[in-house]
Scaffold this motif. Structure first.
Motif, PDB file in Angstrom:
ATOM      1  N   PHE A  36      -4.463  11.591  -7.998  1.00  0.00           N
ATOM      2  CA  PHE A  36      -4.881  10.476  -6.999  1.00  0.00           C
ATOM      3  C   PHE A  36      -6.019  10.966  -6.539  1.00  0.00           C
ATOM      4  CE2 PHE A  36      -0.390   9.049  -5.519  1.00  0.00           C
ATOM      5  CZ  PHE A  36      -0.085   8.430  -6.752  1.00  0.00           C
ATOM      6  N   LYS A  40      -9.170   8.378  -6.044  1.00  0.00           N
ATOM      7  CA  LYS A  40      -9.523   7.868  -4.857  1.00  0.00           C
ATOM      8  C   LYS A  40     -11.210   8.211  -4.821  1.00  0.00           C
ATOM      9  CE  LYS A  40      -6.854  10.470  -2.309  1.00  0.00           C
ATOM     10  NZ  LYS A  40      -6.030  11.244  -0.975  1.00  0.00           N
ATOM     11  N   GLU A  99       0.275   7.219  -1.665  1.00  0.00           N
ATOM     12  CA  GLU A  99      -0.830   7.405  -0.719  1.00  0.00           C
ATOM     13  C   GLU A  99      -1.351   5.994   0.042  1.00  0.00           C
ATOM     14  OE1 GLU A  99      -3.401  10.551  -1.714  1.00  0.00           O
ATOM     15  OE2 GLU A  99      -2.054  11.800  -2.479  1.00  0.00           O
ATOM     16  N   LEU A 116      -1.883   3.731  -3.589  1.00  0.00           N
ATOM     17  CA  LEU A 116      -1.515   4.398  -4.882  1.00  0.00           C
ATOM     18  C   LEU A 116      -0.118   4.837  -4.826  1.00  0.00           C
ATOM     19  CD1 LEU A 116      -4.481   6.976  -5.240  1.00  0.00           C
ATOM     20  CD2 LEU A 116      -4.324   4.550  -6.040  1.00  0.00           C
ATOM     21  N   LEU A 127       0.139   7.382 -12.511  1.00  0.00           N
ATOM     22  CA  LEU A 127      -0.054   6.043 -11.702  1.00  0.00           C
ATOM     23  C   LEU A 127       0.763   5.205 -12.204  1.00  0.00           C
ATOM     24  CD1 LEU A 127      -1.760   5.115  -9.121  1.00  0.00           C
ATOM     25  CD2 LEU A 127      -3.125   4.152 -10.676  1.00  0.00           C
ATOM     26  N   PHE A 130      -0.777   0.300  -8.226  1.00  0.00           N
ATOM     27  CA  PHE A 130      -1.866   0.474  -7.396  1.00  0.00           C
ATOM     28  C   PHE A 130      -2.344  -1.020  -6.540  1.00  0.00           C
ATOM     29  CE2 PHE A 130      -4.916  -0.479 -10.571  1.00  0.00           C
ATOM     30  CZ  PHE A 130      -5.826  -1.254 -10.332  1.00  0.00           C
TER      31      PHE A 130
END
Length: 144
Positions: A36, A40, A99, A116, A127, A130
């Motif tokens: 993550f 990001k 998140e 996410l 993942l 998203f």
């Protein structure tokens, strides 16, 4: 509009379980998932193709749909963002994490908000979903 946004953030802060929101940043959150943090960072830098290519085995095949996912971002924010702030980390045991991170530019009135969602499978962070949007409520509606 600011009052609405503040109400949305305060609504998020009442969700449980949430980890130490006051100490979070766009960088490492408490007990952060390296995947993550990497994603990001790519989003902040405007490296959207790298974001998609690095998303992991459940979504990396979506590179062929890059234009649908990030074509507008390449047009509007090719250089990425000036700053970001992680505003929510939802970590639910044994293996689920969400998140929300907000991205800002000096020439923007409001943030782009990124959600996410990931799972831990056989010790590997994955993942699974998203979404991003310039309307905070559109992302908040997707919290599970």
């Amino acid at each position: 509009m600011r009052a609405f946004f503040l109400a949305a953030v305060l609504t998020l802060s009442s969700a449980t379980p949430v980890i130490g929101q006051g100490t979070l940043s766009c960088g490492a959150a408490p007990d952060s998932w390296p995947l993550f943090e990497q994603l990001k960072t790519y989003f902040k830098k405007g490296e959207y193709m790298t974001f998609l290519e690095s998303s992991g085995p459940m979504l990396e095949h979506e590179v062929e749909n890059y234009e649908a996912y990030f074509g507008v971002m390449d047009e509007l924010f090719p250089e990425g963002f000036h700053r970001c702030q992680t505003v929510l980390v939802r970590d639910e045991q044994p293996a689920f994490r969400q998140e929300i991170t907000m991205y800002f530019r000096d020439d923007m009135r409001g943030p782009i908000t990124l959600l996410l969602t990931g799972v831990m499978i056989r010790g590997s962070m994955q993942l699974v979903y998203f979404n991003y949007n310039s309307t905070v409520t559109a992302v908040l509606d997707e919290l599970r």
